[in-house]
Design a protein around this motif. Structure first.
Motif, PDB file in Angstrom:
ATOM      1  N   UNK A  83       0.832  -1.201   0.000  1.00 11.47           N
ATOM      2  CA  UNK A  83       0.000   0.000   0.000  1.00 11.47           C
ATOM      3  C   UNK A  83       0.869   1.255   0.000  1.00 11.47           C
ATOM      4  N   UNK A  84       0.668   2.040  -0.998  1.00  6.94           N
ATOM      5  CA  UNK A  84       1.384   3.317  -1.010  1.00  6.94           C
ATOM      6  C   UNK A  84       0.474   4.381  -0.425  1.00  6.94           C
ATOM      7  N   UNK A  85       1.105   5.474  -0.138  1.00  7.12           N
ATOM      8  CA  UNK A  85       0.341   6.584   0.412  1.00  7.12           C
ATOM      9  C   UNK A  85      -0.779   7.032  -0.514  1.00  7.12           C
ATOM     10  N   UNK A  86      -0.449   6.955  -1.806  1.00  3.41           N
ATOM     11  CA  UNK A  86      -1.372   7.503  -2.798  1.00  3.41           C
ATOM     12  C   UNK A  86      -2.764   6.911  -2.668  1.00  3.41           C
ATOM     13  N   UNK A  87      -2.836   5.619  -2.314  1.00  4.71           N
ATOM     14  CA  UNK A  87      -4.162   4.993  -2.254  1.00  4.71           C
ATOM     15  C   UNK A  87      -4.995   5.562  -1.121  1.00  4.71           C
ATOM     16  N   UNK A  88      -4.344   6.114  -0.130  1.00  8.39           N
ATOM     17  CA  UNK A  88      -5.126   6.635   0.992  1.00  8.39           C
ATOM     18  C   UNK A  88      -5.466   8.094   0.872  1.00  8.39           C
ATOM     19  N   UNK A  89      -4.808   8.752  -0.085  1.00  5.08           N
ATOM     20  CA  UNK A  89      -5.090  10.181  -0.243  1.00  5.08           C
ATOM     21  C   UNK A  89      -6.514  10.364  -0.736  1.00  5.08           C
ATOM     22  N   UNK A  90      -7.184  11.395  -0.274  1.00  4.23           N
ATOM     23  CA  UNK A  90      -8.478  11.740  -0.877  1.00  4.23           C
ATOM     24  C   UNK A  90      -8.263  12.013  -2.360  1.00  4.23           C
ATOM     25  N   UNK A  91      -9.221  11.568  -3.147  1.00  5.72           N
ATOM     26  CA  UNK A  91      -9.003  11.632  -4.590  1.00  5.72           C
ATOM     27  C   UNK A  91     -10.286  12.044  -5.294  1.00  5.72           C
ATOM     28  N   UNK A  92     -10.182  12.971  -6.191  1.00  2.00           N
ATOM     29  CA  UNK A  92     -11.332  13.360  -7.011  1.00  2.00           C
ATOM     30  C   UNK A  92     -10.909  13.307  -8.469  1.00  2.00           C
ATOM     31  N   UNK A  93     -11.669  12.560  -9.276  1.00  2.00           N
ATOM     32  CA  UNK A  93     -11.327  12.523 -10.693  1.00  2.00           C
ATOM     33  C   UNK A  93     -11.854  13.782 -11.365  1.00  2.00           C
ATOM     34  N   UNK A  94     -10.949  14.457 -12.066  1.00  2.00           N
ATOM     35  CA  UNK A  94     -11.386  15.692 -12.722  1.00  2.00           C
ATOM     36  C   UNK A  94     -11.745  15.429 -14.167  1.00  2.00           C
ATOM     37  N   UNK A  95     -11.156  14.368 -14.747  1.00  2.00           N
ATOM     38  CA  UNK A  95     -11.438  14.070 -16.142  1.00  2.00           C
ATOM     39  C   UNK A  95     -11.810  12.599 -16.265  1.00  2.00           C
ATOM     40  N   UNK A  96     -12.968  12.305 -16.880  1.00  9.42           N
ATOM     41  CA  UNK A  96     -13.357  10.907 -17.051  1.00  9.42           C
ATOM     42  C   UNK A  96     -12.494  10.286 -18.148  1.00  9.42           C
ATOM     43  N   UNK A  97     -12.133   8.995 -17.974  1.00  8.86           N
ATOM     44  CA  UNK A  97     -11.292   8.335 -18.975  1.00  8.86           C
ATOM     45  C   UNK A  97     -12.106   8.049 -20.232  1.00  8.86           C
ATOM     46  N   UNK A  98     -11.505   8.265 -21.388  1.00  9.19           N
ATOM     47  CA  UNK A  98     -12.169   7.943 -22.655  1.00  9.19           C
ATOM     48  C   UNK A  98     -11.967   6.459 -22.958  1.00  9.19           C
ATOM     49  N   UNK A  99     -12.968   5.803 -23.589  1.00 10.26           N
ATOM     50  CA  UNK A  99     -12.751   4.398 -23.963  1.00 10.26           C
ATOM     51  C   UNK A  99     -11.643   4.305 -25.006  1.00 10.26           C
ATOM     52  N   UNK A 100     -10.804   3.275 -24.898  1.00 16.11           N
ATOM     53  CA  UNK A 100      -9.740   3.103 -25.882  1.00 16.11           C
ATOM     54  C   UNK A 100      -9.781   1.694 -26.446  1.00 16.11           C
ATOM     55  N   UNK A 101      -9.076   1.471 -27.534  1.00 12.68           N
ATOM     56  CA  UNK A 101      -9.089   0.165 -28.187  1.00 12.68           C
ATOM     57  C   UNK A 101      -8.298  -0.836 -27.356  1.00 12.68           C
ATOM     58  N   UNK A 102      -8.694  -2.115 -27.405  1.00 13.45           N
ATOM     59  CA  UNK A 102      -7.926  -3.114 -26.662  1.00 13.45           C
ATOM     60  C   UNK A 102      -6.535  -3.261 -27.267  1.00 13.45           C
ATOM     61  N   UNK A 103      -5.549  -3.700 -26.481  1.00  9.32           N
ATOM     62  CA  UNK A 103      -4.194  -3.842 -27.012  1.00  9.32           C
ATOM     63  C   UNK A 103      -4.168  -4.814 -28.182  1.00  9.32           C
ATOM     64  N   UNK A 104      -3.374  -4.492 -29.207  1.00  9.02           N
ATOM     65  CA  UNK A 104      -3.286  -5.358 -30.380  1.00  9.02           C
ATOM     66  C   UNK A 104      -2.498  -6.613 -30.025  1.00  9.02           C
ATOM     67  N   UNK A 105      -3.095  -7.747 -30.309  1.00  8.92           N
ATOM     68  CA  UNK A 105      -2.346  -8.986 -30.096  1.00  8.92           C
ATOM     69  C   UNK A 105      -1.463  -9.215 -31.306  1.00  8.92           C
ATOM     70  N   UNK A 106      -0.333  -9.823 -31.077  1.00 10.08           N
ATOM     71  CA  UNK A 106       0.473 -10.164 -32.247  1.00 10.08           C
ATOM     72  C   UNK A 106      -0.248 -11.285 -32.979  1.00 10.08           C
ATOM     73  N   UNK A 107      -0.418 -11.099 -34.288  1.00 11.91           N
ATOM     74  CA  UNK A 107      -1.155 -12.081 -35.058  1.00 11.91           C
ATOM     75  C   UNK A 107      -0.167 -12.902 -35.878  1.00 11.91           C
ATOM     76  N   UNK A 108      -0.658 -13.772 -36.729  1.00 11.33           N
ATOM     77  CA  UNK A 108       0.237 -14.515 -37.609  1.00 11.33           C
ATOM     78  C   UNK A 108       0.094 -16.017 -37.451  1.00 11.33           C
ATOM     79  N   UNK A 109       0.526 -16.683 -38.462  1.00 12.12           N
ATOM     80  CA  UNK A 109       0.365 -18.135 -38.524  1.00 12.12           C
ATOM     81  C   UNK A 109       1.137 -18.822 -37.410  1.00 12.12           C
TER      82      UNK A 109
END
Lengths: 498, 255
Positions: free
Chosen positions: A1-27
């Motif tokens: 546990x770091x200190x950061x987890x206990x600090x009061x926290x307010x999100x100012x910007x909502x996260x935008x949805x992003x694409x899932x990580x590209x898997x390496x493809x191929x035969x």
């Protein structure tokens, strides 16, 4: 546990949805993941490849050395020995090449082949409005193909030279007339489809009579008389439904129709035929065989077993004791007895129970028994679908004031049948394959009946695999088609978005 | 509560239940129920689970059969006569806890099916009515979707619209918000309040006491298959008379 987890926290910007990580493809990755992910998987893969290699290497020469044109099995063998060396194995498809007609038509007179051919092509036009309801494009493609099929196949079949038995043909203009009429009907159906009309079902309704007449021939008054019974039923129903309610009206209509069929139909049709003799050359049931027989029995039984099965399933759920007992008794009796027993009943016993003098056609008797057999199974399958519906669906239908038949028609059955589609189609596939069992009552089914006749020929004595593979392949194509259609239907009806 | 006073209650009797008893096998679920509902009344029925409140309103449109006594709805007595049952059902709308929409039909078809086949309304007219009521429950844009594509609150509003399309004179609500997320309860309750303001006769089984206080003109408390207490909402909540009611209210309002 770091200190950061206990600090009061307010999100100012909502996260935008992003694409899932590209898997390496191929035969390579695919191979590693699917075939060689662990040492055990690797062993299984190698063993599997070995088995496939063994199977293919032993069977492939037989398929590759196949001979298509020869007059007898020994000639086949000579050709194979000459081309592939002494002792090489090879398929002798020449038997199929020479005898395919018997596998398809049995002993149906050559000069009349165009009739079952036409009936078969029109079968698809008749099934279309049911199978592809509301699918304009699919219907147009289907009707177009049927028209092309009719044109090509009927011309081919009709030009098959009527052999020495010249008597068993219709007048030469008949097939041309029929062809023209069929194409005209199909054209009209295409026009109706384009207009988006629901009237196409009339053809579906008339088709059984038309098919019967094409297959068995005889005076046209026989199918017309049978149809007239239904006209009576509908007439009485329409006249009484307002005053007496749907149940009573349908019952009275059925009684009137039965009186017509049992007592009046025959004398009237005989009289009509004497007055205006018009008909096709009659064909006896013992001339039917091969896939003509299997498809006739299979399609008829499939068509009629579904409504009977639905009624039995509803009857089994009924509150009315007598109805329920009769349905349960019927279902359990039929399911408790092997189909072959029922077929023997059809061929031997049924005659004793019927009034003396009636000669019930053997194919008709078999169809009735096969239909009832399948109906009993379907009833149980559909009962499963009914049981899968939540009670709330019945209650909502009741609360809206829908009566029993309306609730069944619009709410309950569409959902119950949809759930049961895979099982219903399984039953149909089973039923279609079971049609080969009619061999036991002396009918010429494609698998045992026809093959036995072919193998009894001195030229083909000793042939074993080829006819069975041929027949099996046709069965496979038809059954696989049904299976694919059921999957298409499931996708089309998937509206629950779960 | 101010609005509640505005809503008119007539003297005309909509539902009369007299000496009604019901058993499930040996189990006595409803005991000697006597009640009269006038046209325009908004009645909330509450009580602990198993007290028979759902069974009571399900008897009113004969989803459950009663064995003794009399139920008269809009002048039609409920007996085993199917004609009477169908007549009552077409006059009485019902909304269920689990919506019970027909999943194989679109929202619009859900709403037009019964008017077309029971009321014999022409299809076009039925669709216009359906769109009118879908507008009213504020989801006309969903008309061509299937129920499975809608949220719970939207589905329940469709269920209300579906009932309204039959132009019922009485509406029964069987725990209409119990299966919903808190955020969706409000949208359904708002719809019901709007309906009450139009003067619909409503019987509502619910645990939404706020709704009862705002809309109901009478609250009925049931326990062990009988009516234990009934009163106008202010009295009922502020001055409960029976101990059973006090206990129930302390449990339901306590947290």
């Amino acid at each position: 546990m770091t200190d950061a987890t206990h600090k009061p926290f307010v999100r100012t910007q909502m996260l935008q949805p992003s694409a899932p990580p590209l898997r390496e493809a191929g035969v390579v990755r695919w191979l590693r993941e699917n075939l060689f992910s662990s040492w055990f998987n690797t062993i299984l893969t190698l063993a599997g490849v070995a088995v496939i290699w063994l199977l293919v290497s032993s069977a492939l020469p037989w398929w590759l050395n196949g001979v298509w044109t020869a007059g007898s099995l020994s000639e086949c063998r000579e050709i194979i020995a000459a081309s592939a060396g002494e002792g090489a194995s090879g398929a002798c498809w020449a038997v199929v090449n020479e005898r395919w007609n018997q596998f398809i038509f049995g002993f149906y007179p050559v000069g009349l082949w165009w009739r079952p051919t036409l009936a078969f092509a029109l079968l698809f036009a008749a099934m279309g409005p049911v199978l592809f309801a509301g699918q304009k494009r699919a219907m147009l493609i289907l009707l177009g193909s049927v028209a092309a099929l009719v044109l090509v196949l009927v011309t081919l079949a009709a030009s098959a030279v009527p052999n020495e038995v010249a008597k068993v043909t219709d007048a030469p203009f008949v097939w041309k007339l029929a062809l023209a009429l069929a194409l005209l009907t199909l054209g009209a159906m295409i026009v109706l489809t384009v207009m988006g009309s629901g009237k196409l079902l009339w053809f579906t309704g008339l088709y059984p009579a038309l098919c019967f007449w094409l297959l068995w021939g005889g005076p046209i008054w026989v199918p017309v008389g049978a149809l007239f019974g239904f006209v009576l039923l509908a007439g009485v129903y329409a006249a009484l439904v307002k005053r007496a309610g749907p149940g009573l009206a349908a019952g009275l209509g059925l009684i009137v129709a039965l009186v017509w069929w049992l007592f009046l139909d025959v004398p009237v049709t005989v009289a009509l035929n004497e007055a205006i003799p018009f008909g096709l050359t009659a064909v006896q049931s013992d001339q039917f065989g091969g896939f003509l027989l299997a498809i006739t029995i299979g399609v008829t039984a499939i068509t009629f077993s579904l409504p009977i099965g639905i009624l039995l399933a509803l009857g089994r759920q009924s509150d009315m004791l007598i109805v329920k007992t009769l349905c349960v008794g019927f279902i359990e009796f039929i399911r408790g007895v092997p189909l072959i027993t029922l077929l023997f009943t059809a061929s031997l016993l049924l005659q004793y129970f019927l009034p003396p003098g009636t000669n019930f056609d053997i194919i008709l008797r078999v169809i009735i028994l096969v239909t009832l057999f399948a109906a009993a199974y379907l009833a149980e399958v559909i009962r499963g679908g009914l049981a899968a519906l939540p009670r709330g669906q019945y209650e909502a239908a009741d609360a809206l004031g829908l009566d029993y038949w309306q609730a069944q028609r619009f709410i309950i059955l569409p959902q119950a049948l949809k759930v049961s589609i895979p099982a219903i189609v399984s039953t149909f596939i089973g039923l279609f394959k079971d049609t080969t069992l009619v061999a036991f009552v002396g009918l010429m089914d494609p698998l045992k009946g026809v093959t036995q006749i072919v193998r009894a020929d001195i030229n083909w004595k000793g042939i074993y695999w080829e006819p069975y593979i041929f027949v099996g392949a046709i069965f496979f194509v038809i059954c696989f088609g049904m299976s694919r259609y059921s999957m298409y239907l499931e996708r089309k009806l998937k509206t629950d978005h779960r | 509560m101010a609005e509640a006073q505005k809503m008119q209650i007539s003297d005309e009797v909509a539902i009369r239940i007299a000496g009604m008893n019901k058993w499930y096998g040996q189990f006595h679920v409803l005991r000697d129920i006597d009640m009269t509902v006038n046209r325009g009344e908004r009645i909330v029925i509450c009580g602990p689970s198993g007290s028979g409140k759902s069974t009571l309103i399900r008897c009113i449109n004969r989803l459950e059969e009663h064995q003794q006594g009399q139920i008269v709805v809009d002048g039609t007595e409920l007996t085993s006569d199917l004609k009477n049952i169908d007549k009552v059902r077409s006059e009485v709308g019902m909304v269920f806890q689990h919506f019970n929409l027909f999943p194989h039909l679109t929202i619009l078809e859900n709403c037009t099916l019964a008017p077309i086949w029971v009321r014999k309304v022409p299809k076009r007219e039925a669709e216009e009515t359906a769109m009118h009521f879908l507008q009213k429950v504020k989801i006309p844009e969903q008309a061509h979707k299937y129920p499975g594509q809608l949220s719970g609150g939207q589905q329940q509003r469709v269920a209300i619209a579906r009932s309204l399309c039959m132009k019922p004179r009485i509406m029964l609500f069987d725990e209409p918000t119990s299966a919903l997320d808190p955020e969706m309860i409000k949208e359904v309750l708002d719809t019901m309040i709007a309906l009450a303001e139009e003067g619909m006769t409503m019987l509502c089984v619910t645990h939404e006491m706020g709704f009862a206080q705002a809309v109901a003109n009478r609250v009925i408390f049931m326990d062990q298959g009988q009516i234990v207490e009934q009163n106008e909402p202010r009295e009922f909540f502020n001055n409960p008379r029976s101990d059973r009611t006090k206990l129930f209210l302390s449990q339901i309002l306590g947290h």
